[in-house]
Design a protein around this motif. Structure first.
Motif, short mmCIF file in Angstrom:
data_model
loop_
_atom_site.label_atom_id
_atom_site.label_comp_id
_atom_site.label_asym_id
_atom_site.label_seq_id
_atom_site.Cartn_x
_atom_site.Cartn_y
_atom_site.Cartn_z
N VAL A 65 -14.01 25.66 52.52
CA VAL A 65 -13.69 25.20 51.16
C VAL A 65 -12.35 24.46 51.19
O VAL A 65 -11.36 24.98 51.68
CB VAL A 65 -13.60 26.37 50.16
N ARG A 66 -12.36 23.25 50.64
CA ARG A 66 -11.10 22.52 50.44
C ARG A 66 -10.73 22.63 48.97
O ARG A 66 -11.51 22.26 48.08
CB ARG A 66 -11.25 21.06 50.84
N LEU A 67 -9.54 23.12 48.72
CA LEU A 67 -9.03 23.32 47.37
C LEU A 67 -7.99 22.24 47.08
O LEU A 67 -6.90 22.25 47.65
CB LEU A 67 -8.39 24.71 47.25
N ILE A 68 -8.32 21.33 46.17
CA ILE A 68 -7.46 20.19 45.87
C ILE A 68 -6.93 20.31 44.44
O ILE A 68 -7.70 20.53 43.50
CB ILE A 68 -8.22 18.86 46.03
N THR A 69 -5.62 20.17 44.27
CA THR A 69 -5.02 20.16 42.94
C THR A 69 -4.03 19.00 42.84
O THR A 69 -3.63 18.41 43.84
CB THR A 69 -4.29 21.48 42.64
N GLY A 70 -3.63 18.70 41.60
CA GLY A 70 -2.72 17.60 41.34
C GLY A 70 -1.39 18.09 40.78
O GLY A 70 -1.36 19.00 39.93
N ALA A 71 -0.30 17.49 41.21
CA ALA A 71 1.02 17.90 40.76
C ALA A 71 1.25 17.64 39.28
O ALA A 71 2.10 18.28 38.65
CB ALA A 71 2.09 17.18 41.58
N HIS A 72 0.48 16.71 38.68
CA HIS A 72 0.63 16.39 37.26
C HIS A 72 -0.36 17.15 36.37
O HIS A 72 -0.42 16.89 35.17
CB HIS A 72 0.47 14.88 37.04
N ASP A 73 -1.10 18.07 36.96
CA ASP A 73 -2.10 18.83 36.21
C ASP A 73 -1.46 20.08 35.60
O ASP A 73 -0.30 20.41 35.87
CB ASP A 73 -3.24 19.22 37.16
N PHE A 74 -2.21 20.79 34.79
CA PHE A 74 -1.76 22.06 34.25
C PHE A 74 -1.58 23.08 35.37
O PHE A 74 -2.37 23.12 36.33
CB PHE A 74 -2.76 22.59 33.22
N ARG A 75 -0.59 23.96 35.23
CA ARG A 75 -0.29 24.93 36.28
C ARG A 75 -1.47 25.85 36.56
O ARG A 75 -1.67 26.33 37.70
CB ARG A 75 0.93 25.77 35.88
N PHE A 76 -2.28 26.11 35.55
CA PHE A 76 -3.43 27.00 35.68
C PHE A 76 -4.30 26.64 36.87
O PHE A 76 -4.77 27.52 37.60
CB PHE A 76 -4.24 26.96 34.38
N PHE A 77 -4.54 25.35 37.09
CA PHE A 77 -5.47 24.95 38.14
C PHE A 77 -4.87 25.15 39.54
O PHE A 77 -5.60 25.49 40.48
CB PHE A 77 -5.93 23.52 37.89
N ALA A 78 -3.57 24.99 39.66
CA ALA A 78 -2.91 25.34 40.92
C ALA A 78 -2.95 26.85 41.14
O ALA A 78 -3.16 27.32 42.27
CB ALA A 78 -1.47 24.84 40.92
N ASP A 79 -2.76 27.62 40.07
CA ASP A 79 -2.84 29.08 40.18
C ASP A 79 -4.24 29.51 40.63
O ASP A 79 -4.38 30.43 41.46
CB ASP A 79 -2.52 29.73 38.85
N CYS A 80 -5.26 28.84 40.10
CA CYS A 80 -6.64 29.15 40.50
C CYS A 80 -6.86 28.85 41.98
O CYS A 80 -7.48 29.63 42.71
CB CYS A 80 -7.62 28.36 39.65
N ALA A 81 -6.37 27.69 42.42
CA ALA A 81 -6.53 27.32 43.83
C ALA A 81 -5.80 28.31 44.73
O ALA A 81 -6.32 28.69 45.80
CB ALA A 81 -6.03 25.90 44.06
#
Length: 248
Positions: free
Chosen positions: A192-208
């Motif tokens: 699984v590759r987990l990709i997030t964006g620095a300009h996104d909501f923190r929630f999605f980085a927390d999920c990753a």
């Protein structure tokens, strides 16, 4: 089948599952890049794009995705899920992990992670606009908050079109019952590759981060330029995000 889906190309199968503010049209540039040497499956979940949503419907997005894979005769696939689409992919891969050779999750939510305050505030503002009958305002809120700074006017216009259509269909359907299957990261055996964006909501980085700690085989990627929809924001980079080997 109720679900609108499309299969193009020939080769290893890639399944693309769209975000909850979009539909299959978000993948147009990706499909053109992949179709020469892959079989590419796209679909519209219920209430999006060309797939209807009946008033009072009882259904499961996860079961619908599995039905599309069956209808397409797909074996073990690479699945790319954007945002909510990534959550649906997690549900299916938790129940039938053998159906997946690889997962790429783009800014995807998951179970057991609490939303941050900024995201809660956005949802509250959206609900206020919808309750006031200001669907245009809610649509513009989506375009303002759910796509990153690198997106061009064409991408923003497409997002506006997709989200407005989804609002129209879903609001007309009223209350529906979408059964969500439990996500069990420990059961997802594919890389699984987990990709997030620095300009996104923190929630999605927390999920990753949560998933990275629990998946048997995960790679974590943070994109410094990206918001919530990186494949729309930089279409030229989309193929690399999807096809790059995790050891690169």
């Amino acid at each position: 089948m109720t679900i609108s889906y499309n299969v193009v190309g020939d080769g290893p199968t890639v399944l693309l599952v769209h975000a909850g503010v979009a539909d299959a049209r978000m993948w147009a540039a990706v499909v053109e890049d992949l179709r020469d040497d892959h079989q590419v499956i796209t679909l519209d979940l219920r209430g999006y794009g060309d797939t209807p949503l009946e008033p009072g419907a009882k259904y499961s997005d996860a079961a619908d995705v599995l039905a599309v894979l069956d209808a397409a005769g797909a074996g073990a696939v690479t699945a790319v899920g954007s945002s909510y689409g990534g959550y649906v992919v997690q549900q299916v891969a938790s129940r039938e992990p053998q159906r997946f050779a690889r997962l790429i999750l783009l800014c995807a939510p998951t179970d057991n992670v609490e939303p941050d305050e900024d995201l809660r505030a956005l949802w509250a503002e959206e609900n206020q606009l919808i309750d006031a009958g200001d669907v245009d305002g809610a649509t513009e809120l989506t375009v303002t908050r759910w796509i990153g700074p690198d997106a061009d006017d064409e991408a923003r216009g497409l997002l506006r079109t997709m989200q407005r259509h989804a609002y129209d269909v879903q609001l007309a359907a009223g209350d529906v019952d979408n059964e969500e299957w439990p996500v069990v990261p420990e059961k997802i055996t594919a890389p699984v590759r987990l990709i997030t964006g620095a300009h996104d909501f923190r929630f999605f980085a927390d999920c990753a981060d949560y998933l990275a700690d629990r998946l048997p085989n995960a790679t974590r990627v943070e994109l410094p330029w990206a918001g919530h929809l990186p494949t729309l924001e930089r279409p030229a980079d989309a193929l690399e995000l999807i096809s790059q080997d995790d050891e690169d």
